[in-house]
Write a protein that holds these residues in place. Structure first.
Motif, PDB file in Angstrom:
ATOM      1  N   MET A  61     -99.898 -68.175   3.200  1.00  0.00           N
ATOM      2  CA  MET A  61     -99.330 -69.441   3.656  1.00  0.00           C
ATOM      3  C   MET A  61     -99.039 -69.408   5.152  1.00  0.00           C
ATOM      4  SD  MET A  61     -98.814 -71.749   1.220  1.00  0.00           S
ATOM      5  CE  MET A  61     -97.436 -72.697   1.818  1.00  0.00           C
ATOM      6  N   LYS A  62     -99.299 -70.521   5.824  1.00  0.00           N
ATOM      7  CA  LYS A  62     -98.955 -70.659   7.239  1.00  0.00           C
ATOM      8  C   LYS A  62     -97.523 -71.163   7.331  1.00  0.00           C
ATOM      9  CE  LYS A  62    -103.736 -71.978   8.259  1.00  0.00           C
ATOM     10  NZ  LYS A  62    -104.616 -73.094   8.709  1.00  0.00           N
ATOM     11  N   LEU A  63     -96.599 -70.235   7.486  1.00  0.00           N
ATOM     12  CA  LEU A  63     -95.183 -70.588   7.502  1.00  0.00           C
ATOM     13  C   LEU A  63     -94.641 -70.613   8.924  1.00  0.00           C
ATOM     14  CD1 LEU A  63     -93.797 -68.523   4.470  1.00  0.00           C
ATOM     15  CD2 LEU A  63     -94.693 -70.861   4.507  1.00  0.00           C
ATOM     16  N   GLU A  64     -93.735 -71.548   9.168  1.00  0.00           N
ATOM     17  CA  GLU A  64     -93.054 -71.599  10.451  1.00  0.00           C
ATOM     18  C   GLU A  64     -91.849 -70.659  10.426  1.00  0.00           C
ATOM     19  OE1 GLU A  64     -92.104 -75.633  11.456  1.00  0.00           O
ATOM     20  OE2 GLU A  64     -94.207 -76.299  11.332  1.00  0.00           O
ATOM     21  N   LEU A  65     -91.255 -70.426  11.597  1.00  0.00           N
ATOM     22  CA  LEU A  65     -90.106 -69.529  11.686  1.00  0.00           C
ATOM     23  C   LEU A  65     -88.995 -69.950  10.753  1.00  0.00           C
ATOM     24  CD1 LEU A  65     -88.575 -67.177  12.959  1.00  0.00           C
ATOM     25  CD2 LEU A  65     -87.898 -68.739  14.824  1.00  0.00           C
ATOM     26  N   ARG A  66     -88.693 -71.254  10.696  1.00  0.00           N
ATOM     27  CA  ARG A  66     -87.600 -71.724   9.837  1.00  0.00           C
ATOM     28  C   ARG A  66     -87.903 -71.480   8.359  1.00  0.00           C
ATOM     29  NH1 ARG A  66     -88.611 -78.255   9.799  1.00  0.00           N
ATOM     30  NH2 ARG A  66     -90.800 -78.149  10.425  1.00  0.00           N
ATOM     31  N   ASP A  67     -89.209 -71.521   7.981  1.00  0.00           N
ATOM     32  CA  ASP A  67     -89.569 -71.224   6.601  1.00  0.00           C
ATOM     33  C   ASP A  67     -89.273 -69.762   6.275  1.00  0.00           C
ATOM     34  OD1 ASP A  67     -90.619 -73.849   6.389  1.00  0.00           O
ATOM     35  OD2 ASP A  67     -92.557 -73.169   7.169  1.00  0.00           O
ATOM     36  N   HIS A  68     -89.650 -68.880   7.186  1.00  0.00           N
ATOM     37  CA  HIS A  68     -89.352 -67.458   6.988  1.00  0.00           C
ATOM     38  C   HIS A  68     -87.848 -67.225   6.937  1.00  0.00           C
ATOM     39  CE1 HIS A  68     -93.351 -65.669   7.146  1.00  0.00           C
ATOM     40  NE2 HIS A  68     -93.661 -66.448   8.177  1.00  0.00           N
ATOM     41  N   GLU A  69     -87.108 -67.922   7.774  1.00  0.00           N
ATOM     42  CA  GLU A  69     -85.643 -67.751   7.791  1.00  0.00           C
ATOM     43  C   GLU A  69     -85.041 -68.178   6.456  1.00  0.00           C
ATOM     44  OE1 GLU A  69     -84.674 -68.354  12.559  1.00  0.00           O
ATOM     45  OE2 GLU A  69     -84.424 -70.034  11.152  1.00  0.00           O
ATOM     46  N   MET A  70     -85.504 -69.293   5.909  1.00  0.00           N
ATOM     47  CA  MET A  70     -84.994 -69.727   4.603  1.00  0.00           C
ATOM     48  C   MET A  70     -85.398 -68.743   3.518  1.00  0.00           C
ATOM     49  SD  MET A  70     -85.177 -73.912   4.556  1.00  0.00           S
ATOM     50  CE  MET A  70     -86.637 -74.198   5.565  1.00  0.00           C
ATOM     51  N   LEU A  71     -86.633 -68.279   3.559  1.00  0.00           N
ATOM     52  CA  LEU A  71     -87.117 -67.337   2.556  1.00  0.00           C
ATOM     53  C   LEU A  71     -86.359 -66.019   2.624  1.00  0.00           C
ATOM     54  CD1 LEU A  71     -89.222 -67.096   0.322  1.00  0.00           C
ATOM     55  CD2 LEU A  71     -90.863 -66.290   2.027  1.00  0.00           C
ATOM     56  N   ASP A  72     -85.921 -65.632   3.806  1.00  0.00           N
ATOM     57  CA  ASP A  72     -85.183 -64.379   3.984  1.00  0.00           C
ATOM     58  C   ASP A  72     -83.677 -64.538   3.782  1.00  0.00           C
ATOM     59  OD1 ASP A  72     -87.526 -63.029   4.511  1.00  0.00           O
ATOM     60  OD2 ASP A  72     -87.386 -63.262   6.688  1.00  0.00           O
ATOM     61  N   GLY A  73     -83.215 -65.758   3.475  1.00  0.00           N
ATOM     62  CA  GLY A  73     -81.807 -65.968   3.140  1.00  0.00           C
ATOM     63  C   GLY A  73     -80.900 -66.299   4.301  1.00  0.00           C
ATOM     64  N   PHE A  74     -81.442 -66.545   5.497  1.00  0.00           N
ATOM     65  CA  PHE A  74     -80.590 -66.832   6.659  1.00  0.00           C
ATOM     66  C   PHE A  74     -79.884 -68.181   6.545  1.00  0.00           C
ATOM     67  CE2 PHE A  74     -83.570 -63.736   8.628  1.00  0.00           C
ATOM     68  CZ  PHE A  74     -82.635 -62.802   9.041  1.00  0.00           C
ATOM     69  N   HIS A  75     -80.379 -69.063   5.705  1.00  0.00           N
ATOM     70  CA  HIS A  75     -79.775 -70.391   5.545  1.00  0.00           C
ATOM     71  C   HIS A  75     -79.092 -70.545   4.190  1.00  0.00           C
ATOM     72  CE1 HIS A  75     -81.538 -71.983   9.254  1.00  0.00           C
ATOM     73  NE2 HIS A  75     -82.602 -71.248   8.945  1.00  0.00           N
ATOM     74  N   GLY A  76     -78.746 -69.429   3.571  1.00  0.00           N
ATOM     75  CA  GLY A  76     -78.010 -69.464   2.318  1.00  0.00           C
ATOM     76  C   GLY A  76     -78.881 -69.242   1.097  1.00  0.00           C
ATOM     77  N   LYS A  77     -78.213 -68.893   0.006  1.00  0.00           N
ATOM     78  CA  LYS A  77     -78.906 -68.556  -1.238  1.00  0.00           C
ATOM     79  C   LYS A  77     -79.635 -69.760  -1.827  1.00  0.00           C
ATOM     80  CE  LYS A  77     -79.697 -65.896  -4.917  1.00  0.00           C
ATOM     81  NZ  LYS A  77     -80.589 -64.716  -4.884  1.00  0.00           N
ATOM     82  N   ALA A  78     -79.024 -70.965  -1.760  1.00  0.00           N
ATOM     83  CA  ALA A  78     -79.672 -72.139  -2.355  1.00  0.00           C
ATOM     84  C   ALA A  78     -81.000 -72.422  -1.672  1.00  0.00           C
ATOM     85  CB  ALA A  78     -78.755 -73.350  -2.271  1.00  0.00           C
ATOM     86  N   ALA A  79     -81.012 -72.424  -0.347  1.00  0.00           N
ATOM     87  CA  ALA A  79     -82.249 -72.677   0.389  1.00  0.00           C
ATOM     88  C   ALA A  79     -83.272 -71.572   0.138  1.00  0.00           C
ATOM     89  CB  ALA A  79     -81.958 -72.804   1.879  1.00  0.00           C
ATOM     90  N   GLN A  80     -82.797 -70.332  -0.025  1.00  0.00           N
ATOM     91  CA  GLN A  80     -83.710 -69.215  -0.284  1.00  0.00           C
ATOM     92  C   GLN A  80     -84.414 -69.380  -1.631  1.00  0.00           C
ATOM     93  OE1 GLN A  80     -81.915 -65.348  -1.072  1.00  0.00           O
ATOM     94  NE2 GLN A  80     -83.575 -64.321   0.055  1.00  0.00           N
TER      95      GLN A  80
END
Length: 591
Positions: free
Chosen positions: A172-191
């Motif tokens: 997948m071509k993910l943007e930085l914010r996508d990686h941040e959400m996937l890595d939990g930087f924006h909370g468990k719900a977003a992850q």
């Protein structure tokens, strides 16, 4: 997809398809060549098929291997699937002819959030058509399916797919914010939301995500404890929507369910479910017709809408762009603001492949459009159709709403085109993308008469309830109904109930329509819709109800166990006044 298929599956009963959800299972086969909506089609607390129009009606799917070509109908099928899994009434495994995101998403939510799952495998239309008969013993191991004598004595241990952040990102071509959400930087719900989005994106074959401008959430419908558990878990994880978000009808009138006599066993959790989504930042809207709100999207807007009729209207009539999103994936995308770029988000995913010709009878009334929508959905299945022959019929927004809701009930397609009417079909050639249609059908009066008899299924003459507002009534429908009811009174033995959104209710009250309807004897209900309503709003004595909704005429026998008459809005008012309606074809159809 790779498959091993003999000319007769029963002679060499081994298939190898595409695994949509990993796992191993064993059970006897229950199979049908007709798609099935889990919402309104399966009782989530017993596993019984309750769609009384379906070949599997009355069958119990619990513990069996269920084989259906695809889902159809409601986006809430994913929620019903989750209920079935968590309460122990799910099938042991699911075999599909083609991928179905709604049903698969319910299984993925159970796996990712609650650690429970079963295998889902897609085998393609050719192999599906050659499946052995129901009752055959089946073993599913990963993407391999064995039948009869080829079933091993023991099922191997299931090996779940790796769903860690690295494996989900894949190609997948993910943007930085996508990686941040996937890595939990924006909370468990977003992850967790991003994990589910990427699982579905992989299933769809999408390679990138897009921004969406708004969301409409269907997962706020209370299907049972699992639906509330899921929403409250997201709240506990700090979930907050990132785009303007509206809510579909919930399962009760939030402001007056006690006054209506609804049992607290439903009223309290259904209201709490609505509160959970409001706590995540959604707007107080509670309507299944968000296209009637002042926030409706414009042509070309990329959105995430769930609720089948709303999806079809947004794509087809407004020209906005959304998939037919499953419950739970809708809130996941709202929490991230990101959706897979695929299907009807793209130009080529909006083209028709089926050409349907029809002529509207000169004297046809407003029952024509829900009837045609219902029949068109049956013909289309998963294909996007373009309808010709209505270029001079001038259907209005209420006609298109009724058509789309009935179409979305019997079809899995996200949209339709009507040549000369809908915005992306100035003509059939444009809707087809300049190519020849893969299929061409002509709809006759006899065809429509058969579908009418399916919808108008009650042999009883007495009618105890008139059910209006599925989808929710518009302001213009309120005006039409008030005109039909003015200076008249309904029969005291027949209830007339109208559902609508809060915004329309306020406008209709200001215009004087509500006072006219209440003087007639109508009960007005907001926040909820007929797909969720039961007793006591439906009087206990009711054995036959009447509706002008093709959608509700299909679902009511299974959802509330009542017989149904179907007719125009004027027919419904006449039946409310007399308390009677015979089963018969309308003059414009029988002629």
């Amino acid at each position: 997809m790779t498959m091993t298929v003999s000319s007769d599956v029963r002679a060499l009963p081994v298939l190898q398809g595409r695994s949509l959800v990993e796992g191993n299972a064993r059970g006897s086969l229950i199979s049908s060549d007709t798609g099935l909506s889990f919402w309104g089609g399966i009782d989530p607390f017993s596993g019984e098929v309750i769609d009384r129009h379906h070949p599997l009606s009355g069958k119990i799917i619990t513990g069996h291997i269920l084989a259906i070509p695809s889902g159809r109908g409601s986006c809430t099928g994913s929620s019903v699937m989750l209920e079935l899994i968590l309460n122990g009434h799910a099938p042991a495994g699911l075999i599909l002819a083609e991928p179905d995101e709604i049903l698969t998403l319910g299984v993925l939510v159970a796996e990712v959030v609650f650690g429970k799952s079963f295998p889902v495998v897609c085998i393609g239309a050719e192999a599906f058509a050659a499946l052995p008969e129901s009752g055959t013993e089946v073993c599913m191991t990963g993407k391999q399916i064995r039948f009869g004598n080829a079933v091993p004595a023991e099922i191997p241990q299931s090996s779940q797919a790796d769903t860690g952040p690295g494996s989900l990102a894949g190609s997948m071509k993910l943007e930085l914010r996508d990686h941040e959400m996937l890595d939990g930087f924006h909370g468990k719900a977003a992850q967790v939301a991003m994990q589910l989005i990427l699982r579905i994106a992989a299933l769809q074959g999408a390679t990138e995500l897009i921004d969406v401008s708004q969301a409409h959430i269907d997962g706020c419908i209370y299907t049972g404890p699992a639906s509330l558990r899921f929403a409250q878990q997201l709240v506990a994880w700090g979930g907050k929507v990132r785009v303007p978000t509206t809510l579909n009808s919930i399962s009760v009138d939030k402001r007056k369910w006690r006054e209506l006599g609804v049992d607290a066993g439903l009223g309290e959790p259904a209201s709490a479910l609505g509160d959970a989504y409001l706590n995540m930042g959604a707007r107080v809207s509670f309507t299944c017709a968000p296209y009637l709100l002042d926030t409706k999207p414009a042509r070309g807007d990329q959105i995430v809408w769930a609720e089948s009729n709303a999806v079809v209207y947004a794509n087809s009539v407004l020209g906005a762009r959304t998939l037919k999103y499953p419950d739970y994936l809708d809130i996941c995308i709202a929490l991230t603001g990101r959706a897979p770029l695929t299907g009807s988000h793209c130009d080529n995913g909006r083209l028709a492949t089926l050409h349907i010709e029809v002529q509207k009878p000169d004297t046809a009334d407003d029952a024509f459009y829900p009837l045609l929508g219902y029949h068109t959905g049956l013909l289309a299945a998963t294909e996007i159709p373009v309808i010709t022959g209505l270029e001079n019929a001038a259907p209005d927004s209420d006609d298109l709403k009724a058509f789309g809701a009935a179409f979305a009930t019997t079809s899995a397609a996200p949209m339709f085109h009507i040549a000369g009417v809908t915005p992306e079909a100035p003509d059939a050639a444009t809707a087809l993308g300049g190519k020849a249609a893969k299929r061409h059908r002509v709809v006759s009066a006899d065809d429509l008469a058969r579908s009418w008899r399916e919808l108008d299924s009650s042999e009883e003459t007495a009618v105890q309830l008139i059910s209006l507002g599925n989808p929710h009534f518009s302001l213009t429908e309120c005006a039409k109904l008030a005109g039909l009811c003015a200076q008249r009174k309904k029969d005291p033995q027949t209830a007339l109930v109208v559902t609508m959104g809060r915004d329309v209710n306020e406008q209709a009250r200001a215009a004087g329509y509500i006072s006219t309807l209440e003087a007639f004897g109508a009960l007005i209900v907001t926040d909820t819709c007929w797909c969720m309503l039961g007793e006591p709003v439906i009087p206990q004595k009711t054995s036959t109800l009447m509706t002008n909704s093709g959608k509700y005429a299909h679902y009511a026998p299974g959802l509330v166990g009542r017989k149904v008459h179907f007719g125009s809005l004027a027919d419904c008012v006449q039946a409310a006044c007399s308390g009677q309606w015979p089963r018969s074809l309308p003059d414009w159809l029988s002629a």
